[in-house]
Design a protein around this motif. Structure first.
Motif, PDB file in Angstrom:
ATOM      1  N   CYS A   1       0.836  -1.202   0.000  1.00 42.66           N
ATOM      2  CA  CYS A   1       0.000   0.000   0.000  1.00 42.66           C
ATOM      3  C   CYS A   1       0.876   1.259   0.000  1.00 42.66           C
ATOM      4  CB  CYS A   1      -0.896   0.036   1.232  1.00 42.66           C
ATOM      5  SG  CYS A   1      -1.870  -1.449   1.503  1.00 42.66           S
ATOM      6  N   LEU A   2       0.528   2.209  -0.837  1.00 40.63           N
ATOM      7  CA  LEU A   2       1.225   3.497  -0.832  1.00 40.63           C
ATOM      8  C   LEU A   2       1.004   4.169   0.523  1.00 40.63           C
ATOM      9  CD1 LEU A   2       2.791   5.494  -2.695  1.00 40.63           C
ATOM     10  CD2 LEU A   2       0.565   6.542  -3.211  1.00 40.63           C
ATOM     11  N   GLY A   3       2.094   4.572   1.176  1.00 41.98           N
ATOM     12  CA  GLY A   3       1.971   5.232   2.476  1.00 41.98           C
ATOM     13  C   GLY A   3       1.975   4.276   3.653  1.00 41.98           C
ATOM     14  N   CYS A   4       2.207   2.996   3.416  1.00 39.71           N
ATOM     15  CA  CYS A   4       2.295   2.007   4.509  1.00 39.71           C
ATOM     16  C   CYS A   4       3.334   2.454   5.533  1.00 39.71           C
ATOM     17  CB  CYS A   4       2.671   0.648   3.933  1.00 39.71           C
ATOM     18  SG  CYS A   4       3.078  -0.595   5.197  1.00 39.71           S
ATOM     19  N   HIS A   5       2.966   2.396   6.806  1.00 37.25           N
ATOM     20  CA  HIS A   5       3.891   2.813   7.868  1.00 37.25           C
ATOM     21  C   HIS A   5       4.820   1.684   8.311  1.00 37.25           C
ATOM     22  CE1 HIS A   5       2.416   6.842   8.585  1.00 37.25           C
ATOM     23  NE2 HIS A   5       1.179   6.391   8.499  1.00 37.25           N
TER      24      HIS A   5
END
Ligand code: SF4
Length: 165
Positions: free
Chosen positions: A30-34
């Protein structure tokens, strides 16, 4: 299976006082996964079921175990024994997943491991993290598409029953 981390007590990964297990390996990206280090299935330490179970049993106040990651549903077979033991002690199971509940249902029709694992999960937080739908104020979720599902009620009614809106 490798694990990226384990918290023996947390109040921010589900309702109540919980242990949290972060498995390694995630296909969703996922784009922006922490937690991007968890995408690699070889990240972290080897999973030792007894270590996790014994640490949990040292805390008599725990309400349950939350499975996070990474993608827990990559490891239905590996996690099943721990989940059964934890539930036998009266604790509940939450699981995060990047799959939707509907995708897991379809998968479970052709995969007995997924089916038996899903039957032990009490609450599922489903779906990918979508940065364009980010909602920081929602409890236990990163984006508005993710649902907190009462799995047992949903399986029984054959329709999605939310545990929490
Ligand atoms: S499913 Fe979770 S761990 Fe996997 S990429 Fe998405 S946010 Fe990260």
């Amino acid at each position: 299976m490798k694990i990226g981390g384990f918290y023996s007590d947390s109040i921010s990964n589900g309702v109540g006082w919980r242990a949290v297990l972060f498995v390694s390996g995630c296909p969703h990206h996922c784009l922006g996964c922490h937690n991007q280090e968890s995408w690699d299935k070889d990240y972290g330490e080897p999973y030792v079921e007894d270590d996790i179970y014994n640490q949990m049993m040292e805390n008599p106040f725990l309400d349950g175990l939350t499975l996070s990651g990474g993608e827990p549903f990559l490891y239905c077979q590996e996690l099943f024994s721990l989940v059964k033991r934890v539930k036998a002690r009266g604790l509940n199971i939450w699981s995060y997943t990047g799959f939707t509940f509907e995708e897991l249902l379809r998968w479970s029709e052709r995969n007995a491991d997924v089916q038996q694992f899903l039957r032990e999960v009490d609450v599922l937080v489903d779906g990918k993290f979508l940065i364009e739908k980010m909602v920081p104020q929602k409890r236990f979720r990163g984006s508005g598409n993710q649902r907190i599902i009462d799995v047992q009620a949903s399986l029984k009614k054959q329709e999605i029953v939310l545990y929490m809106a």
